[in-house]
Design a protein around this motif. Structure first.
Motif, PDB file in Angstrom:
ATOM      1  N   UNK A 143       0.862  -1.166   0.000  1.00 18.33           N
ATOM      2  CA  UNK A 143       0.000   0.000   0.000  1.00 18.33           C
ATOM      3  C   UNK A 143       0.898   1.216   0.000  1.00 18.33           C
ATOM      4  N   UNK A 155       0.523  11.756  -2.492  1.00 25.51           N
ATOM      5  CA  UNK A 155      -0.077  13.081  -2.347  1.00 25.51           C
ATOM      6  C   UNK A 155       0.299  13.894  -3.581  1.00 25.51           C
ATOM      7  N   UNK A 208      -5.126  12.960  -1.716  1.00 21.44           N
ATOM      8  CA  UNK A 208      -4.544  11.805  -1.048  1.00 21.44           C
ATOM      9  C   UNK A 208      -5.070  10.580  -1.792  1.00 21.44           C
ATOM     10  N   UNK A 262      -6.431  -8.157  -8.565  1.00 21.59           N
ATOM     11  CA  UNK A 262      -7.337  -7.348  -7.750  1.00 21.59           C
ATOM     12  C   UNK A 262      -6.542  -6.231  -7.063  1.00 21.59           C
ATOM     13  N   UNK A 277     -13.658   5.127  -2.315  1.00 24.23           N
ATOM     14  CA  UNK A 277     -12.863   3.951  -1.986  1.00 24.23           C
ATOM     15  C   UNK A 277     -13.488   2.784  -2.725  1.00 24.23           C
ATOM     16  N   UNK A 316      -7.161  -2.670  -4.231  1.00 23.57           N
ATOM     17  CA  UNK A 316      -7.986  -1.704  -3.500  1.00 23.57           C
ATOM     18  C   UNK A 316      -7.450  -0.319  -3.824  1.00 23.57           C
ATOM     19  N   UNK A 360      -3.745  -6.470  -4.381  1.00 24.03           N
ATOM     20  CA  UNK A 360      -4.253  -7.552  -3.536  1.00 24.03           C
ATOM     21  C   UNK A 360      -3.918  -8.930  -4.113  1.00 24.03           C
ATOM     22  N   UNK A 379       0.688   5.586   0.084  1.00 25.91           N
ATOM     23  CA  UNK A 379      -0.034   6.845   0.038  1.00 25.91           C
ATOM     24  C   UNK A 379       0.684   7.765  -0.928  1.00 25.91           C
ATOM     25  N   UNK A 404      -8.176   4.266  -3.412  1.00 29.20           N
ATOM     26  CA  UNK A 404      -8.980   5.370  -2.889  1.00 29.20           C
ATOM     27  C   UNK A 404      -8.428   6.703  -3.366  1.00 29.20           C
ATOM     28  N   UNK A 414     -12.706  -1.181  -5.171  1.00 30.92           N
ATOM     29  CA  UNK A 414     -11.925  -2.343  -5.539  1.00 30.92           C
ATOM     30  C   UNK A 414     -11.943  -2.461  -7.065  1.00 30.92           C
ATOM     31  N   UNK A 443      -3.576  -0.511  -3.454  1.00 35.72           N
ATOM     32  CA  UNK A 443      -2.949  -1.687  -2.865  1.00 35.72           C
ATOM     33  C   UNK A 443      -3.169  -2.875  -3.787  1.00 35.72           C
TER      34      UNK A 443
END
Lengths: 346, 346, 346
Positions: B2, B6, B39, B49, B91, B51, B45, B4, B53, B93, B43
């Motif tokens: 994962x 910015x 932001x 797949x 958010x 995830x 998976x 983040x 946001x 998938x 991720x």
């Protein structure tokens, strides 16, 4: 070294609320956890001493209006938004003496509540329904302008002391009384004192918090003082974990309640099942609430999961707040919430 | 993993507005783009797949009061600020099945609009003047509490489905009606359904969106349902790019309009020139708006540019909103905006 | 390359305010500095040119309500929160020509004030009590919708030019006047022009700012134009540093004041001691304020410190604002503030 860390959670799903006879369906947030972003930092000062801070912002992941704050329906007060720093905010120093934090610091009671059941403060937990944190109308999880001291860890035991100074005005009965400061605590802010005891060792975790809320001469001066005692215990059997929660709330003439819940989780590979049953008695109203809840997480990774949640509260005491101003039907007392969603932390 | 991320944009300059006879000059933002911070996270998976946001905050780069939110002139409602998460928030998938996002997700129409002309939603674009996104008073670029599904890419084609549940109350005529939830959608929230088709392949990009806004029993119940159909096409000739935009808006008895614009860009080294002409007919008012706009970017780098923008709208239909409550002069119908500024993305 | 930087300060402690006879104690922020988070970036554009920005958010580290913004006591206007971008916000370009920034940019006067005394704008500084930045009711440290140019450094000297356009409406006496824009400046926004001169070389730093605030036809049109002239000088003797501050404020018929303060710091290892004495005369009221303040920092590291601050202002002129609406006692004129706290920057 100082290092800024940014982490957070996003939680959204399809939710269905049946509030005492009225049903609404939509996309909602926080079905299994509080969506948030945290700015955190720790600085090693040498000699075991460190400086530390957290600034938590709780946002709404599905509604711009909730984040912006909007003028409510005509006649109502403006609704406040999810602005920066609306969650736990604190700065402090930790060392051999323990840790001292200043800010709007989370109560130890919030931790106790998390020890006593596995649903957090989300759907299934009963939080702000059968259980509360303090007796303010919003059941805050922290006080404003507060000081929190946590002792060093003695063989798994920590002691927590919490203080927020009272700021009175309207309730003093003195017309021109100015003995308050919105800078050092909001207008007519109740005082809070809390003592917490926490134990964690091996498979057992236990936590007890006693929180006293001083309302004397605050606001209209009609609210009694409150004492909220909370006990949470859990025991980890491996794939299964058992939880026990007990809470008493006393507010002279207004509320004298006892809550007890039993819950458990069971882990099957990537799936975690959870359930809770509980009841709340109030001697003042002489009525009883009952709650049952279920949940399941399917972990897609350590950071992402899909989940379902269900709770049903037979709320004869009328403590389960109306989620979003839904009007119930006369005679109906049951609030049910169902959610299927996705949760991602970063 | 994962991670983040910015990123963001800052856009500010000197702007001059001539709103139907009244001229104001000052320092303004967003002359060529929307100033924002994002932001974002993704991720992996496994198994294709992921995830993902986004939390977008649109700030004002030149005014603290716009960011803070202020009490408006006496008698007016409080003005909301540029709080955290006031832009696209979602958010979801993504995988072989496509992508599913929950939140306040951008309409496909916003993308279609970007395919159909090169000015974004800023000065020169005609957005919220000759063109709209939905028929709400603010012409929102997204709905609250929404669900968006985007199909996998089939030979350059993607299909988008969008849904926001309607929440009624005041307009139902039932005095005690409580069939809404501010948690699952704001008070008296119109429902939205949108279907989008997008194509991108080689030099050609095309996008079509049809958005239906359901106002039945929402608010005073007097607004009609709206259908907004938007088609955008562009073709890249190399240094030159041609754009075509076509939009119809139908709101029974209120608006039946057709917009057509032609535009193009021409790149000369670090300089990008752009221009647009268009007209809007409304059969209900039986009047016509005309627009012409020019722009130029001088790219200092891939991330920074200085720009000029000019637009002139002969707004006989009175759809071009008053930017900042400037009062026009009776009989005058032309709104002109000019900007020279700097844009930086990070 | 472009790079986002995030930095900030958190400052909280126990504070005691004695406002003209009424004493309040609590946990407060900003005893020694302004708690903030900054998003900053610089991009090297080549040829000595760079793009740059700052977005500052000033949060309250001890109160959620201060951050969220709340409905004030009944009858009062809503209180605005500490939303994103409520501090200095600017984007601009720097090069051999100097630097040009657009936004809500800090006045040069704020820098001059920092050169003239060592307490910043916090307890002990006298800011918004004996000293001001502009003559607005809040003594803003910056204007809205502003443009600031700073010259290149000539042998230690820089020149600063500052402009914020005036936006009038209500005060013009013309009923339907629309000669303003809330987009390019808030409703009834005063105009600001400022010239600054700064010198830094070896042990000596000096700064002068002259700021003119144009209130003609702004608001009710009753406020005079103001001129605020500020001179700050400091000289570094090594362990000791001496400061001199001189400020004149002229507002025809309302205020004609002269402020002079002397202050110094003395560094003893990790401890920095500081003190200030000063007096403010106003010819219009024909009265005098006196101030004395002390402080000490104990630096735990370069980024963390514990501090004490004390200030006492005999405020016969009634310029020292009531911190948080504390009502004073008739006849009492002294405001005293004391703080012990922790400050951490990241």
């Amino acid at each position: 070294q100082s290092s800024l860390q940014i982490d957070g959670i996003l939680d959204a799903g399809v939710q269905r609320i049946d509030y005492k006879g009225t049903t609404v369906t939509g996309i909602g947030g926080n079905g299994s956890s509080t969506s948030q972003i945290n700015f955190r930092g720790t600085e090693d000062l040498g000699g075991g001493l460190s400086a530390r801070f957290r600034v938590e912002t709780d946002w709404n992941v599905v509604s711009n209006k909730a984040n912006t704050g909007t003028t409510a329906a005509s006649g109502a007060a403006p609704v406040t938004g999810s602005t920066f720093g609306n969650g736990e905010i604190r700065v402090g120093v930790a060392g051999a003496f323990g840790a001292l934090d200043l800010g709007s610091v989370n109560y130890n009671t919030l931790g106790t509540y998390g020890v006593g059941q596995p649903f957090g403060t989300a759907i299934g937990s009963g939080f702000r329904a059968v259980a509360i944190n303090d007796a303010a109308s919003t059941s805050s999880v922290r006080a404003e302008n507060a000081l929190k001291y946590v002792s060093p860890n003695f063989s798994g035991v920590t002691v927590s002391l919490y203080k927020s100074f009272k700021q009175t005005k309207a309730g003093t009965g003195v017309a021109a009384d100015g003995n308050y400061s919105s800078t050092l605590g909001a207008y007519d802010q109740y005082g809070v004192q809390e003592l917490g005891l926490n134990y964690a060792g091996g498979p057992l975790a236990a936590s007890f918090s006693t929180l006293k809320q001083d309302n004397e001469e605050v606001g209209a001066g009609t609210a009694p003082d409150y004492t909220v005692n909370t006990l949470g215990v859990n025991y980890n059997f491996g794939t299964a974990k058992a939880f026990f929660l007990y809470q008493t709330v006393k507010g002279e003439g207004v509320r004298e309640s006892k809550l007890m819940t039993l819950s458990g989780t069971y882990t099957l590979g990537a799936t975690v099942l959870m359930a809770q049953v509980g009841s709340l008695n109030d001697d003042v109203q002489d009525k009883k609430d009952k709650m049952i809840s279920f949940g399941a997480d399917y972990n897609l990774s350590k950071r992402s999961a899909v989940y379902v949640r269900y709770e049903s509260i037979d709320d004869k005491l009328n403590y389960a707040k109306n989620p979003g101003s839904i009007a119930g039907t006369a005679g109906e007392t049951t609030r049910t919430r169902t959610a299927i969603g996705v949760r991602h932390s970063f």
